[in-house]
Design a protein around this motif. Structure first.
Motif, PDB file in Angstrom:
ATOM      1  N   GLY A  25      -2.103  -8.878  -5.082  1.00 18.40           N
ATOM      2  CA  GLY A  25      -3.555  -9.534  -4.911  1.00 18.40           C
ATOM      3  C   GLY A  25      -4.261  -8.646  -4.499  1.00 18.40           C
ATOM      4  N   THR A  26      -6.055  -8.653  -4.181  1.00 13.69           N
ATOM      5  CA  THR A  26      -7.030  -8.796  -3.524  1.00 13.69           C
ATOM      6  C   THR A  26      -6.481  -7.798  -2.306  1.00 13.69           C
ATOM      7  OG1 THR A  26      -8.556  -9.108  -4.628  1.00 13.69           O
ATOM      8  CG2 THR A  26      -8.956  -8.310  -3.360  1.00 13.69           C
ATOM      9  N   ILE A  27      -5.574  -9.150  -1.517  1.00 12.08           N
ATOM     10  CA  ILE A  27      -5.036  -9.017   0.005  1.00 12.08           C
ATOM     11  C   ILE A  27      -4.247  -8.097  -0.289  1.00 12.08           C
ATOM     12  CG2 ILE A  27      -4.978 -10.140   2.215  1.00 12.08           C
ATOM     13  CD1 ILE A  27      -6.204 -12.420   0.990  1.00 12.08           C
ATOM     14  N   ALA A  28      -3.181  -8.295  -0.846  1.00 15.37           N
ATOM     15  CA  ALA A  28      -1.945  -7.083  -1.078  1.00 15.37           C
ATOM     16  C   ALA A  28      -2.244  -6.152  -1.548  1.00 15.37           C
ATOM     17  CB  ALA A  28      -0.771  -8.088  -2.418  1.00 15.37           C
ATOM     18  N   LYS A  29      -3.124  -5.369  -2.254  1.00 12.70           N
ATOM     19  CA  LYS A  29      -3.923  -4.118  -2.163  1.00 12.70           C
ATOM     20  C   LYS A  29      -3.920  -3.177  -1.384  1.00 12.70           C
ATOM     21  CE  LYS A  29      -6.914  -3.698  -6.059  1.00 12.70           C
ATOM     22  NZ  LYS A  29      -7.464  -3.938  -6.989  1.00 12.70           N
ATOM     23  N   ALA A  30      -4.639  -4.267  -0.591  1.00 10.22           N
ATOM     24  CA  ALA A  30      -5.713  -3.729   0.849  1.00 10.22           C
ATOM     25  C   ALA A  30      -4.352  -3.877   1.731  1.00 10.22           C
ATOM     26  CB  ALA A  30      -6.561  -4.742   1.844  1.00 10.22           C
ATOM     27  N   ILE A  31      -3.282  -4.630   1.490  1.00  5.95           N
ATOM     28  CA  ILE A  31      -2.196  -4.669   3.051  1.00  5.95           C
ATOM     29  C   ILE A  31      -1.379  -3.294   2.895  1.00  5.95           C
ATOM     30  CG2 ILE A  31      -0.048  -5.015   3.578  1.00  5.95           C
ATOM     31  CD1 ILE A  31      -1.379  -7.663   3.488  1.00  5.95           C
ATOM     32  N   VAL A  32      -1.308  -2.604   0.994  1.00  2.00           N
ATOM     33  CA  VAL A  32      -0.216  -1.534   0.592  1.00  2.00           C
ATOM     34  C   VAL A  32      -1.133  -0.329   0.658  1.00  2.00           C
ATOM     35  CG1 VAL A  32      -0.264  -0.893  -1.167  1.00  2.00           C
ATOM     36  CG2 VAL A  32       1.199  -3.245  -1.332  1.00  2.00           C
ATOM     37  N   ARG A  33      -2.357  -0.427   0.923  1.00  3.25           N
ATOM     38  CA  ARG A  33      -3.134   1.604   0.998  1.00  3.25           C
ATOM     39  C   ARG A  33      -2.996   1.357   2.541  1.00  3.25           C
ATOM     40  NH1 ARG A  33      -7.171  -1.304  -3.616  1.00  3.25           N
ATOM     41  NH2 ARG A  33      -7.260   0.423  -4.964  1.00  3.25           N
ATOM     42  N   GLY A  34      -3.145   0.038   3.096  1.00  2.00           N
ATOM     43  CA  GLY A  34      -3.006   0.157   4.726  1.00  2.00           C
ATOM     44  C   GLY A  34      -2.076   0.246   5.624  1.00  2.00           C
ATOM     45  N   VAL A  35      -1.168  -0.197   4.334  1.00  2.00           N
ATOM     46  CA  VAL A  35       0.610  -0.102   5.019  1.00  2.00           C
ATOM     47  C   VAL A  35       0.642   2.216   4.827  1.00  2.00           C
ATOM     48  CG1 VAL A  35       2.779   0.318   4.766  1.00  2.00           C
ATOM     49  CG2 VAL A  35       1.478  -1.909   5.237  1.00  2.00           C
ATOM     50  N   ILE A  36       0.302   2.720   4.001  1.00  2.00           N
ATOM     51  CA  ILE A  36       0.362   3.479   2.685  1.00  2.00           C
ATOM     52  C   ILE A  36      -0.483   4.743   3.639  1.00  2.00           C
ATOM     53  CG2 ILE A  36      -0.185   5.317   1.539  1.00  2.00           C
ATOM     54  CD1 ILE A  36       0.659   2.694  -1.254  1.00  2.00           C
ATOM     55  N   LYS A  37      -1.394   4.005   4.000  1.00  2.00           N
ATOM     56  CA  LYS A  37      -2.675   5.324   5.160  1.00  2.00           C
ATOM     57  C   LYS A  37      -1.852   5.052   6.190  1.00  2.00           C
ATOM     58  CE  LYS A  37      -6.777   5.683   6.903  1.00  2.00           C
ATOM     59  NZ  LYS A  37      -8.766   5.197   6.850  1.00  2.00           N
ATOM     60  N   ALA A  38      -0.747   4.538   6.970  1.00  2.00           N
ATOM     61  CA  ALA A  38      -0.570   4.371   8.776  1.00  2.00           C
ATOM     62  C   ALA A  38       0.550   5.071   8.034  1.00  2.00           C
ATOM     63  CB  ALA A  38      -0.504   3.422   9.086  1.00  2.00           C
ATOM     64  N   LYS A  39       1.382   5.885   6.948  1.00  2.00           N
ATOM     65  CA  LYS A  39       1.979   6.256   6.884  1.00  2.00           C
ATOM     66  C   LYS A  39       3.562   4.707   7.745  1.00  2.00           C
ATOM     67  CE  LYS A  39       0.456  10.844   6.576  1.00  2.00           C
ATOM     68  NZ  LYS A  39       0.448  12.168   7.100  1.00  2.00           N
ATOM     69  N   LEU A  40       3.723   3.446   7.175  1.00  2.00           N
ATOM     70  CA  LEU A  40       4.438   2.737   8.009  1.00  2.00           C
ATOM     71  C   LEU A  40       5.902   3.328   6.648  1.00  2.00           C
ATOM     72  CD1 LEU A  40       1.986  -0.259   9.074  1.00  2.00           C
ATOM     73  CD2 LEU A  40       2.523   1.561  10.328  1.00  2.00           C
ATOM     74  N   PHE A  41       5.713   2.608   6.071  1.00  2.00           N
ATOM     75  CA  PHE A  41       7.534   2.563   4.812  1.00  2.00           C
ATOM     76  C   PHE A  41       6.769   4.109   4.356  1.00  2.00           C
ATOM     77  CE2 PHE A  41       6.696  -1.019   6.609  1.00  2.00           C
ATOM     78  CZ  PHE A  41       8.036  -1.465   6.780  1.00  2.00           C
ATOM     79  N   PRO A  42       7.506   4.875   3.755  1.00  2.00           N
ATOM     80  CA  PRO A  42       7.937   5.750   2.653  1.00  2.00           C
ATOM     81  C   PRO A  42       7.949   5.412   1.490  1.00  2.00           C
ATOM     82  CG  PRO A  42      10.426   5.488   3.749  1.00  2.00           C
ATOM     83  CD  PRO A  42       9.341   4.702   4.338  1.00  2.00           C
ATOM     84  N   LEU A  43       8.525   3.874   0.861  1.00  2.00           N
ATOM     85  CA  LEU A  43       8.771   3.608  -0.333  1.00  2.00           C
ATOM     86  C   LEU A  43       8.167   2.206  -0.347  1.00  2.00           C
ATOM     87  CD1 LEU A  43      12.333   4.905  -1.350  1.00  2.00           C
ATOM     88  CD2 LEU A  43       9.954   5.821  -1.927  1.00  2.00           C
ATOM     89  N   ILE A  44       7.913   1.698  -1.034  1.00  2.00           N
ATOM     90  CA  ILE A  44       6.983   0.092  -1.128  1.00  2.00           C
ATOM     91  C   ILE A  44       7.520  -0.384  -2.722  1.00  2.00           C
ATOM     92  CG2 ILE A  44       4.907  -1.567  -1.193  1.00  2.00           C
ATOM     93  CD1 ILE A  44       3.696   0.273   0.392  1.00  2.00           C
ATOM     94  N   VAL A  45       7.600  -1.983  -2.592  1.00  2.00           N
ATOM     95  CA  VAL A  45       8.628  -1.987  -4.156  1.00  2.00           C
ATOM     96  C   VAL A  45       7.006  -3.242  -4.442  1.00  2.00           C
ATOM     97  CG1 VAL A  45      10.031  -3.096  -5.791  1.00  2.00           C
ATOM     98  CG2 VAL A  45      11.047  -1.366  -3.852  1.00  2.00           C
ATOM     99  N   LEU A  46       6.934  -3.216  -5.619  1.00  2.00           N
ATOM    100  CA  LEU A  46       5.478  -4.726  -6.397  1.00  2.00           C
ATOM    101  C   LEU A  46       6.247  -5.697  -7.122  1.00  2.00           C
ATOM    102  CD1 LEU A  46       2.642  -2.283  -6.007  1.00  2.00           C
ATOM    103  CD2 LEU A  46       3.917  -3.483  -3.973  1.00  2.00           C
ATOM    104  N   SER A  47       6.273  -6.338  -6.749  1.00  2.41           N
ATOM    105  CA  SER A  47       6.768  -7.974  -8.095  1.00  2.41           C
ATOM    106  C   SER A  47       5.605  -7.244  -8.924  1.00  2.41           C
ATOM    107  CB  SER A  47       6.223  -9.076  -7.308  1.00  2.41           C
ATOM    108  OG  SER A  47       5.026  -9.273  -6.829  1.00  2.41           O
ATOM    109  N   PRO A  48       5.651  -8.292 -10.198  1.00  2.00           N
ATOM    110  CA  PRO A  48       5.088  -7.842 -11.177  1.00  2.00           C
ATOM    111  C   PRO A  48       4.093  -8.917 -11.480  1.00  2.00           C
ATOM    112  CG  PRO A  48       7.285  -8.666 -12.140  1.00  2.00           C
ATOM    113  CD  PRO A  48       7.674  -8.255 -10.321  1.00  2.00           C
ATOM    114  N   ARG A  49       3.902 -10.072 -10.244  1.00  2.00           N
ATOM    115  CA  ARG A  49       3.063 -10.819 -10.385  1.00  2.00           C
ATOM    116  C   ARG A  49       1.276 -10.257 -10.357  1.00  2.00           C
ATOM    117  NH1 ARG A  49       4.663 -15.709  -9.788  1.00  2.00           N
ATOM    118  NH2 ARG A  49       2.308 -16.390  -8.934  1.00  2.00           N
ATOM    119  N   GLY A  50       0.433 -10.329 -10.764  1.00  2.00           N
ATOM    120  CA  GLY A  50      -0.890  -9.655 -10.413  1.00  2.00           C
ATOM    121  C   GLY A  50      -0.061  -8.103 -10.798  1.00  2.00           C
ATOM    122  N   ARG A  51       0.061  -7.499 -12.400  1.00  2.53           N
ATOM    123  CA  ARG A  51       0.619  -6.636 -12.683  1.00  2.53           C
ATOM    124  C   ARG A  51      -0.867  -5.411 -12.855  1.00  2.53           C
ATOM    125  NH1 ARG A  51       5.136  -4.813 -14.220  1.00  2.53           N
ATOM    126  NH2 ARG A  51       4.507  -3.552 -16.074  1.00  2.53           N
TER     127      ARG A  51
END
Length: 106
Positions: A25-51
């Motif tokens: 959802g909206t909060i998860a999108k913000a988390i993912v963008r922040g994690v990517i910007k901070a280069k904390l994880f090289p890969l992120i796997v999302l569930s199909p919930r909130g396709r």
């Protein structure tokens, strides 16, 4: 309180590891963008919930973000899982998944 040193090394080694996100959802999108910007994880796997949101993130971050076919696939591919689901859905989702002792849940 003393300020937190945000430049220090993370408590877990994230190199070559994947972050899983169940519920996009909206909060998860913000988390993912922040994690990517901070280069904390090289890969992120999302569930199909909130396709719709998952597809947006996959398009925005090709090669970093992928969408799993199921919530269980997220758990199977990742050791650290962010659960970003509604409280009313959390118990049903969590109890439907198989975890190992190596999993971390946020």
């Amino acid at each position: 309180r003393e300020p937190v040193d945000m430049t220090s090394k993370p408590a877990i080694d994230t190199k070559e590891k994947r972050l899983g996100v169940v519920g996009v959802g909206t909060i998860a999108k913000a988390i993912v963008r922040g994690v990517i910007k901070a280069k904390l994880f090289p890969l992120i796997v999302l569930s199909p919930r909130g396709r719709t949101n998952a597809l947006e993130l996959e398009k925005e971050f090709p090669g970093i973000v992928s969408i799993a076919k199921s919530n269980q696939e997220v758990v199977d591919k990742c050791k650290l899982i962010v659960f970003a689901v509604l409280p009313s859905q959390a118990l049903d989702i969590l109890t439907s998944l198989r975890f190992s002792v190596e999993h971390g849940i946020i």
